[in-house]
Design a protein around this motif. Structure first.
Motif, PDB file in Angstrom:
ATOM      1  N   ASP A 221       0.833  -1.197   0.000  1.00 31.85           N
ATOM      2  CA  ASP A 221       0.000   0.000   0.000  1.00 31.85           C
ATOM      3  C   ASP A 221       0.871   1.251   0.000  1.00 31.85           C
ATOM      4  OD1 ASP A 221      -1.987  -1.877   0.291  1.00 31.85           O
ATOM      5  OD2 ASP A 221      -2.465  -1.355   2.366  1.00 31.85           O
ATOM      6  N   MET A 222       0.335   2.327  -0.581  1.00 34.08           N
ATOM      7  CA  MET A 222       1.033   3.607  -0.527  1.00 34.08           C
ATOM      8  C   MET A 222       1.008   4.133   0.902  1.00 34.08           C
ATOM      9  SD  MET A 222       2.145   4.212  -3.589  1.00 34.08           S
ATOM     10  CE  MET A 222       2.443   5.982  -3.687  1.00 34.08           C
ATOM     11  N   ALA A 223       2.146   4.597   1.396  1.00 30.49           N
ATOM     12  CA  ALA A 223       2.255   5.004   2.794  1.00 30.49           C
ATOM     13  C   ALA A 223       1.363   6.192   3.124  1.00 30.49           C
ATOM     14  CB  ALA A 223       3.714   5.329   3.122  1.00 30.49           C
ATOM     15  N   GLU A 224       1.258   7.155   2.213  1.00 32.89           N
ATOM     16  CA  GLU A 224       0.507   8.371   2.513  1.00 32.89           C
ATOM     17  C   GLU A 224      -0.991   8.202   2.293  1.00 32.89           C
ATOM     18  OE1 GLU A 224       2.024  11.787   0.557  1.00 32.89           O
ATOM     19  OE2 GLU A 224       4.012  11.665   1.482  1.00 32.89           O
ATOM     20  N   SER A 225      -1.357   7.654   1.149  1.00 33.40           N
ATOM     21  CA  SER A 225      -2.791   7.577   0.804  1.00 33.40           C
ATOM     22  C   SER A 225      -3.456   6.287   1.260  1.00 33.40           C
ATOM     23  CB  SER A 225      -2.961   7.709  -0.713  1.00 33.40           C
ATOM     24  OG  SER A 225      -2.396   6.583  -1.378  1.00 33.40           O
ATOM     25  N   GLY A 226      -2.670   5.242   1.513  1.00 37.07           N
ATOM     26  CA  GLY A 226      -3.249   3.958   1.870  1.00 37.07           C
ATOM     27  C   GLY A 226      -3.750   3.166   0.673  1.00 37.07           C
ATOM     28  N   GLU A 227      -3.549   3.709  -0.536  1.00 37.55           N
ATOM     29  CA  GLU A 227      -4.008   3.036  -1.751  1.00 37.55           C
ATOM     30  C   GLU A 227      -3.286   1.707  -1.929  1.00 37.55           C
ATOM     31  OE1 GLU A 227      -3.818   3.606  -6.639  1.00 37.55           O
ATOM     32  OE2 GLU A 227      -3.000   5.128  -5.280  1.00 37.55           O
ATOM     33  N   HIS A 228      -4.054   0.663  -2.202  1.00 37.76           N
ATOM     34  CA  HIS A 228      -3.464  -0.660  -2.446  1.00 37.76           C
ATOM     35  C   HIS A 228      -2.931  -0.690  -3.871  1.00 37.76           C
ATOM     36  CE1 HIS A 228      -2.864  -4.959  -2.521  1.00 37.76           C
ATOM     37  NE2 HIS A 228      -3.662  -5.079  -3.564  1.00 37.76           N
ATOM     38  N   ILE A 229      -1.645  -1.038  -4.012  1.00 35.42           N
ATOM     39  CA  ILE A 229      -1.066  -1.021  -5.354  1.00 35.42           C
ATOM     40  C   ILE A 229      -0.632  -2.404  -5.840  1.00 35.42           C
ATOM     41  CG2 ILE A 229      -0.284   1.363  -5.130  1.00 35.42           C
ATOM     42  CD1 ILE A 229       2.557   0.253  -4.703  1.00 35.42           C
ATOM     43  N   GLY A 230      -0.561  -3.375  -4.930  1.00 34.84           N
ATOM     44  CA  GLY A 230      -0.152  -4.692  -5.402  1.00 34.84           C
ATOM     45  C   GLY A 230       0.180  -5.652  -4.277  1.00 34.84           C
ATOM     46  N   THR A 231       0.874  -6.744  -4.663  1.00 31.25           N
ATOM     47  CA  THR A 231       1.222  -7.811  -3.732  1.00 31.25           C
ATOM     48  C   THR A 231       2.659  -8.253  -3.987  1.00 31.25           C
ATOM     49  OG1 THR A 231      -1.070  -8.597  -3.755  1.00 31.25           O
ATOM     50  CG2 THR A 231       0.598 -10.116  -2.909  1.00 31.25           C
ATOM     51  N   VAL A 232       3.404  -8.484  -2.924  1.00 37.87           N
ATOM     52  CA  VAL A 232       4.781  -8.956  -3.059  1.00 37.87           C
ATOM     53  C   VAL A 232       4.777 -10.402  -3.565  1.00 37.87           C
ATOM     54  CG1 VAL A 232       6.949  -9.447  -1.867  1.00 37.87           C
ATOM     55  CG2 VAL A 232       5.588  -7.459  -1.205  1.00 37.87           C
ATOM     56  N   VAL A 233       5.530 -10.667  -4.637  1.00 37.37           N
ATOM     57  CA  VAL A 233       5.611 -12.025  -5.171  1.00 37.37           C
ATOM     58  C   VAL A 233       7.008 -12.620  -5.030  1.00 37.37           C
ATOM     59  CG1 VAL A 233       3.690 -11.740  -6.766  1.00 37.37           C
ATOM     60  CG2 VAL A 233       6.001 -11.158  -7.528  1.00 37.37           C
ATOM     61  N   ASP A 234       8.027 -11.760  -4.811  1.00 40.22           N
ATOM     62  CA  ASP A 234       9.376 -12.304  -4.640  1.00 40.22           C
ATOM     63  C   ASP A 234      10.322 -11.204  -4.167  1.00 40.22           C
ATOM     64  OD1 ASP A 234      11.391 -14.161  -4.600  1.00 40.22           O
ATOM     65  OD2 ASP A 234      11.317 -14.647  -6.731  1.00 40.22           O
ATOM     66  N   LEU A 235      11.476 -11.622  -3.689  1.00 41.85           N
ATOM     67  CA  LEU A 235      12.546 -10.707  -3.319  1.00 41.85           C
ATOM     68  C   LEU A 235      13.818 -11.225  -3.955  1.00 41.85           C
ATOM     69  CD1 LEU A 235      13.379  -8.227  -1.518  1.00 41.85           C
ATOM     70  CD2 LEU A 235      14.100  -9.912   0.185  1.00 41.85           C
ATOM     71  N   LEU A 236      14.442 -10.396  -4.780  1.00 38.45           N
ATOM     72  CA  LEU A 236      15.627 -10.799  -5.524  1.00 38.45           C
ATOM     73  C   LEU A 236      16.883 -10.250  -4.866  1.00 38.45           C
ATOM     74  CD1 LEU A 236      14.352 -10.055  -9.155  1.00 38.45           C
ATOM     75  CD2 LEU A 236      14.112 -12.166  -7.818  1.00 38.45           C
ATOM     76  N   ASP A 237      17.954 -11.035  -4.897  1.00 32.68           N
ATOM     77  CA  ASP A 237      19.235 -10.548  -4.392  1.00 32.68           C
ATOM     78  C   ASP A 237      19.679  -9.366  -5.227  1.00 32.68           C
ATOM     79  OD1 ASP A 237      19.467 -12.405  -2.402  1.00 32.68           O
ATOM     80  OD2 ASP A 237      20.534 -13.849  -3.638  1.00 32.68           O
ATOM     81  N   GLY A 238      19.968  -8.252  -4.577  1.00 31.77           N
ATOM     82  CA  GLY A 238      20.387  -7.068  -5.303  1.00 31.77           C
ATOM     83  C   GLY A 238      21.843  -7.134  -5.704  1.00 31.77           C
ATOM     84  N   THR A 239      22.134  -6.662  -6.892  1.00 30.78           N
ATOM     85  CA  THR A 239      23.528  -6.584  -7.329  1.00 30.78           C
ATOM     86  C   THR A 239      24.191  -5.321  -6.801  1.00 30.78           C
ATOM     87  OG1 THR A 239      22.804  -5.523  -9.392  1.00 30.78           O
ATOM     88  CG2 THR A 239      23.084  -7.911  -9.415  1.00 30.78           C
ATOM     89  N   GLY A 240      23.370  -4.404  -6.281  1.00 27.17           N
ATOM     90  CA  GLY A 240      23.909  -3.178  -5.728  1.00 27.17           C
ATOM     91  C   GLY A 240      23.782  -3.161  -4.217  1.00 27.17           C
ATOM     92  N   THR A 241      23.270  -2.050  -3.687  1.00 26.44           N
ATOM     93  CA  THR A 241      23.191  -1.878  -2.237  1.00 26.44           C
ATOM     94  C   THR A 241      22.014  -2.622  -1.633  1.00 26.44           C
ATOM     95  OG1 THR A 241      24.151   0.331  -2.508  1.00 26.44           O
ATOM     96  CG2 THR A 241      23.126  -0.162  -0.399  1.00 26.44           C
ATOM     97  N   TYR A 242      20.902  -2.704  -2.362  1.00 27.12           N
ATOM     98  CA  TYR A 242      19.670  -3.242  -1.801  1.00 27.12           C
ATOM     99  C   TYR A 242      19.153  -4.450  -2.579  1.00 27.12           C
ATOM    100  CZ  TYR A 242      19.669   1.411   0.342  1.00 27.12           C
ATOM    101  OH  TYR A 242      20.016   2.544   1.024  1.00 27.12           O
ATOM    102  N   ASP A 243      18.414  -5.316  -1.862  1.00 27.67           N
ATOM    103  CA  ASP A 243      17.642  -6.353  -2.535  1.00 27.67           C
ATOM    104  C   ASP A 243      16.485  -5.683  -3.252  1.00 27.67           C
ATOM    105  OD1 ASP A 243      19.291  -8.325  -1.560  1.00 27.67           O
ATOM    106  OD2 ASP A 243      18.056  -8.721   0.195  1.00 27.67           O
ATOM    107  N   VAL A 244      15.823  -6.424  -4.143  1.00 34.63           N
ATOM    108  CA  VAL A 244      14.776  -5.840  -4.983  1.00 34.63           C
ATOM    109  C   VAL A 244      13.469  -6.611  -4.813  1.00 34.63           C
ATOM    110  CG1 VAL A 244      14.074  -5.264  -7.336  1.00 34.63           C
ATOM    111  CG2 VAL A 244      16.475  -5.042  -6.666  1.00 34.63           C
TER     112      VAL A 244
END
Length: 218
Positions: free
Chosen positions: A144-167
């Motif tokens: 959900d969007m933090a400010e509006s609370g609008e639902h935008i989707g669902t987490v389906v996976d977390l990928l190892d990031g090649t940079g600083t963060y996972d994706v």
């Protein structure tokens, strides 16, 4: 032609009471290694020595495409015994060479290529940081969007990031065929509430629209 059940029969039957949600993926089975039934594993754990190098019970879960071709009496999740594992390097990347009881040839090891290697959640390590999560805890969370609370989707996976963060991979509610990618960074994902099953996000302006436009131009 039928494929051979993996590991000991009694161990395989014991896994019938295990639910997939109780298991944590620790690696993906790769190609065979040598002639004794060893195989390469791509590690998906922060504790590879404990998970992939220590003798004991593990679980194998086959890809859906393979499970559909296996005999109905064979469970999708099979309990197996890991005999040993050792760290190695393959094409410049860390891999583990693993041996499972009952897999004794390259042909048998090839049969489980692409399977997920898993452990039961009861043996998982406690995370030291409140901002650390297991992938299984994040998959399925409402986004959900933090400010509006609008639902935008669902987490389906977390990928190892090649940079600083996972994706994060997010299936967008506006178009379920569209997968958006979002860095799993504190300033973009300020709130993860596992009890409520929701993740609050503040994506850069226009980022989600880019994924929608790219999908529509294909």
């Amino acid at each position: 032609m039928h494929t051979k059940p993996v590991g000991m029969l009694e161990a395989s039957e014991a896994a019938s009471s295990i639910r997939e949600g109780e298991l944590i993926e620790i690696g993906v089975v790769g190609p065979p290694h040598g002639v004794k039934g060893e195989f390469k594993v791509q590690p998906l754990t922060d504790w590879p020595q404990e998970r992939l190098g220590t003798r004991g019970s593990r679980y194998l879960k086959g890809p859906e495409s393979k499970l559909q071709h296996r005999r109905a009496q064979q469970p999708g999740i099979q309990k197996v015994k890991l005999m040993y594992g050792r760290q190695s390097v393959y094409k410049g990347r860390e891999v583990w060479i693993v041996k499972i009881k009952g897999i004794n040839s390259p042909e048998e090891a090839q049969e489980i290529r692409g399977y997920s290697l898993m452990v039961h959640e009861s043996v998982r390590e406690e995370l030291e940081d409140d901002d650390e999560f297991y992938i299984q805890e994040l998959i399925g969370l409402s986004v959900d969007m933090a400010e509006s609370g609008e639902h935008i989707g669902t987490v389906v996976d977390l990928l190892d990031g090649t940079g600083t963060y996972d994706v994060l991979q997010i299936r967008l509610a506006a178009d379920e065929e569209c997968i958006a990618m979002l860095p799993f960074a504190k300033d973009i994902v300020p709130i993860v509430d596992l009890e409520q099953g929701v993740m609050k996000v503040t994506p850069p302006e226009g980022l989600l629209d880019i994924f929608m436009k790219n999908k529509n131009t294909k």
